[in-house]
Enzyme design. Structure first.
Site, PDB file in Angstrom:
ATOM      1  N   GLY A  13       0.859  -1.129   0.042  1.00  0.00           N
ATOM      2  CA  GLY A  13       0.073  -0.061   0.111  1.00  0.00           C
ATOM      3  C   GLY A  13       0.834   1.191   0.067  1.00  0.00           C
ATOM      4  CG  ASN A  15       0.985   3.827  -5.550  1.00  0.00           C
ATOM      5  OD1 ASN A  15       1.137   5.222  -5.842  1.00  0.00           O
ATOM      6  ND2 ASN A  15       1.437   2.982  -5.887  1.00  0.00           N
ATOM      7  CG  MET A  92      -2.015  -7.162  -7.114  1.00  0.00           C
ATOM      8  SD  MET A  92      -1.560  -6.223  -8.406  1.00  0.00           S
ATOM      9  CE  MET A  92      -0.584  -7.274  -9.244  1.00  0.00           C
ATOM     10  CG  LEU A  95     -12.408  -4.215  -9.891  1.00  0.00           C
ATOM     11  CD1 LEU A  95     -12.453  -2.976  -9.662  1.00  0.00           C
ATOM     12  CD2 LEU A  95     -12.995  -5.047  -8.546  1.00  0.00           C
ATOM     13  CG  ASN A 109      -5.532   0.651 -11.881  1.00  0.00           C
ATOM     14  OD1 ASN A 109      -5.043   0.303 -10.617  1.00  0.00           O
ATOM     15  ND2 ASN A 109      -4.970   0.224 -12.794  1.00  0.00           N
ATOM     16  CG  HIS A 111      -0.715  -0.092 -15.877  1.00  0.00           C
ATOM     17  ND1 HIS A 111      -0.886  -1.375 -15.610  1.00  0.00           N
ATOM     18  CD2 HIS A 111       0.144  -0.050 -16.653  1.00  0.00           C
ATOM     19  CE1 HIS A 111      -0.381  -2.197 -16.249  1.00  0.00           C
ATOM     20  NE2 HIS A 111       0.461  -1.468 -17.219  1.00  0.00           N
ATOM     21  CB  THR A 143     -13.295   1.355 -18.932  1.00  0.00           C
ATOM     22  OG1 THR A 143     -12.025   1.122 -19.375  1.00  0.00           O
ATOM     23  CG2 THR A 143     -13.169   2.974 -18.936  1.00  0.00           C
TER      24      THR A 143
HETATM   25  C1  GRF Z   1       3.027  -0.864  -7.877  1.00  0.00           C
HETATM   26  O1  GRF Z   1       3.913  -1.227  -9.108  1.00  0.00           O
HETATM   27  C2  GRF Z   1       1.979  -0.177  -8.647  1.00  0.00           C
HETATM   28  O2  GRF Z   1       2.427   0.405  -9.757  1.00  0.00           O
HETATM   29  C3  GRF Z   1       0.896  -1.135  -8.838  1.00  0.00           C
HETATM   30  O3  GRF Z   1       1.020  -2.162  -7.711  1.00  0.00           O
HETATM   31  C4  GRF Z   1       2.192  -2.133  -7.177  1.00  0.00           C
HETATM   32  C5  GRF Z   1       2.340  -1.951  -5.982  1.00  0.00           C
HETATM   33  O4  GRF Z   1       1.776  -0.921  -5.246  1.00  0.00           O
HETATM   34  N1  GRF Z   1      -0.559  -0.636  -9.007  1.00  0.00           N
HETATM   35  P1  GRF Z   1       1.622  -0.151  -3.769  1.00  0.00           P
HETATM   36  O5  GRF Z   1       3.133  -0.284  -3.363  1.00  0.00           O
HETATM   37  O6  GRF Z   1       1.053  -1.470  -3.339  1.00  0.00           O
HETATM   38  O7  GRF Z   1       0.941   1.005  -3.822  1.00  0.00           O
END
Ligand code: GRF
Length: 198
Positions: A13, A15, A92, A95, A109, A111, A143
């Site tokens: 987490g 992000n 991960m 949906l 999202n 990416h 989408t």
């Molecule tokens: C990252 O590579 C992000 O680009 C993808 O998931 C990976 C882990 O993200 N969406 P986080 O550290 O769990 O936010």
């Protein structure tokens, strides 16, 4: 009016942490109301709790492979929390179109590639194999077509000599933590003109 944001995670987490910390800045137009993980052991759940955000874990394995049943429970948790915007952040699970339609236009999202290049997995290895001079990340509206929705922002980083997927991933992740909060703040204010960082 402050927009209410739920964040879906599956792992550490990082992000999510960047988004929550950004929303805790004075005057921010959004606030986090829930961090939800499909992985009950996700490290991000403890990090969210430390930041004072309510959490929930809904194990996708508990529904006998019934994706719709899992998503129905996720949807109920989002609605109970009053979520208006849903941010996928290292989430991960794919949906279904039914779930996406329910939240049409309000799921974001991030990416780890410069879409439309490299949708799907192993993006950094693919960029390196292609000999790309730069890589990066994209925030887009989710989408039904995987990794294909309207782009709200992109961040570019250089590919350096000797890069391995892990070193490139680390450089992109730093950019992700810059880009996603900027895009979410704009989105919460109704701004959807894409932003580009480098
Ligand atoms: C990252 O590579 C992000 O680009 C993808 O998931 C990976 C882990 O993200 N969406 P986080 O550290 O769990 O936010």
């Amino acid at each position: 009016m402050t927009r209410q944001v739920a964040i879906l995670i599956s792992g550490g987490g990082s992000n999510m942490v960047a988004l929550v910390r950004s929303m805790q800045e004075a005057g921010h137009p959004a606030r986090p109301v829930l961090v939800l993980s499909n992985e009950p052991e996700a490290g991000g759940l403890a990090r969210a709790a430390e930041l004072g955000v309510p959490t929930a874990a809904i194990d996708h394995r508990s529904f006998g492979g019934e994706r719709a049943a899992f998503e129905a429970k996720v949807g109920r948790a989002l609605e109970a929390a009053g979520a208006e915007i849903v941010c996928l952040a290292g989430f991960m699970r794919i949906l279904t179109p039914g779930f996406i339609a329910r939240w049409e236009g309000r799921i974001l999202n991030i990416h780890p590639s410069l879409l439309p290049k490299y949708p799907g997995l192993h993006t950094h290895a693919r960029a390196l194999a292609a000999g790309d001079a730069e890589a990066g990340c994209t925030v887009h509206i989710v989408t039904a077509d995987l990794d294909s929705g309207p782009i709200l922002g992109q961040g570019r980083v250089p590919v350096l000599a000797g890069d391995m997927p892990e070193t490139l991933a680390g450089r992109v992740l730093v950019m992700e933590h810059r880009l996603y909060p900027i895009v979410l703040r704009r989105f919460a204010e109704g701004l959807t003109e894409p932003v580009f960082l480098s």
